[in-house]
Write a protein that holds these residues in place. Structure first.
Motif: not given
Length: 359
Positions: A55, A189, A191, A328, A330-332, A335, A341
């Motif tokens: 990440r 996710g 990544l 970014r 999507c990751v956010s 989480e 995540m």
């Protein structure tokens, strides 16, 4: 006797983060030009490997301070170093057991049809190709298909045969495709990158992912794409395929537009290009980036690259990722509470509003 357990243990020991195995029958019905069954007709099994993207390589882009680590580590490192090493080690295990291992890393090569829009044949005219060969020997042409390839025999497909990596990963039970066309896995996710081995060994196969949906259909990727490349959730613009009895669907991404914005990002997200270049927009070369035209095709992309090439650092042989907006975003979102995540990191990727240049 070679078993799936032996292969997975070897994969994890060699450095892969996940491994899944599918029968080749899951590719039944794929277009010939992208059907891996033609690669090795005797193959019975497809083995998929996941390699996580740290990440942290997104951190410099998230902060707007460092854009090099994502292409060098997440693309160059995995594609050129980490994944091939694992394929080699696992391939030895398979071949030591008397079966063939057709290793297939992420090549970046091209097939007989464009990986952007599926169009066949030349995507640059011979005259343009000659111009590139004669006057731009240090640059790679931006065509997305092999120019003059032909089948080697009747009933075969032309080389180099490419297949859809993300769909193959779904077939191997590793995850699902999100709205933004990214592969999502429960562990990482969006990544990760993937690689494959095809073998004539018959193995025990994994079921395709059937757990809680990984894509939250939140639309964050749509909102944070600087080029508007991803259609809105309610647009009806979707692509849908079927693997066995599993329906896979994602947004019908404007891939040529994405190609331009991924590498050049546009006025508000590219700190490498002076403001005056955008303001001047000489010869209308940046019309696509500036929203003057909605037409996104190879010709428009070539205009953009010609205009911005001198501002375009590419130190590792991979296009610099000046965007990464969908990843970014999507990751956010993943989480946050209920996302796959949630709880993976002590602190979230995003701690403040996403940056945008004031110009």
């Amino acid at each position: 006797m070679l078993t799936s357990k032996m292969i997975k243990e070897a994969a994890l020991a060699a450095g892969a983060d996940m491994c899944g195995i599918a029968p080749m029958s899951r590719f039944d019905g794929a277009p010939d030009e992208m059907n891996p069954q033609f690669l090795f007709p005797e193959a019975k099994s497809c083995i998929g490997f996941v390699f996580r993207i740290p990440r942290g390589v997104q951190r410099g882009i998230e902060e707007g301070t460092q854009f090099y680590q994502y292409p060098s580590m997440a693309y160059g490192g995995i594609n050129e170093i980490f994944a091939p090493a694992v394929l080699y080690q696992v391939g030895k295990v398979i071949e030591d057991a008397g079966y063939e291992a057709f290793v297939y890393r992420n090549t970046g090569a091209r097939g007989v049809v464009s990986d952007m829009d599926g169009s066949p044949g030349n995507t640059l005219s011979p005259e343009e190709q000659i111009e590139v060969n004669e006057n731009a020997k240090t640059s790679t042409a931006h065509h997305r298909s092999v120019q003059f390839t032909r089948p080697t025999r009747e009933g075969n497909v032309a080389p180099d045969l490419q297949f859809q990596f993300r769909i193959a990963a779904v077939a191997c039970g590793l995850g699902e495709i999100g709205w933004s066309k990214m592969l999502l896995t429960p562990e990482f996710g969006p990544l990760q990158r993937v690689a494959f081995i095809f073998t004539d060994a018959e193995l025990e196969y994994d079921e395709m992912y059937s757990g809680k949906p990984l894509c939250r259909k939140c639309g964050a990727c749509v909102r944070e794409c600087p080029g508007g490349c991803i259609p809105a959730m309610n647009s009806g613009k979707t692509v849908s395929i079927k693997l066995e009895d599993k329906v896979i669907e994602w947004g019908d991404i404007d891939m040529w537009r994405c190609y331009a914005f991924y590498t050049h990002a546009g006025r508000y997200f590219n700190p490498f290009v002076p403001k005056e270049v955008w303001d001047k927009n000489e010869n209308g070369d940046l019309d696509l980036m500036e929203g003057v035209t909605d037409i996104a095709n190879e010709q428009e992309i070539m205009k953009v690259y010609t205009a911005l090439q001198k501002y375009f650092p590419s130190w590792v042989g991979y296009n610099m990722a000046k965007c990464g907006g969908c990843i970014r975003a999507c990751v956010s979102m993943l989480e946050k509470k209920g996302g796959c995540m949630e709880g993976r990191f002590e602190q979230p990727l995003r701690t403040q509003k996403a940056w945008k240049l004031d110009r």
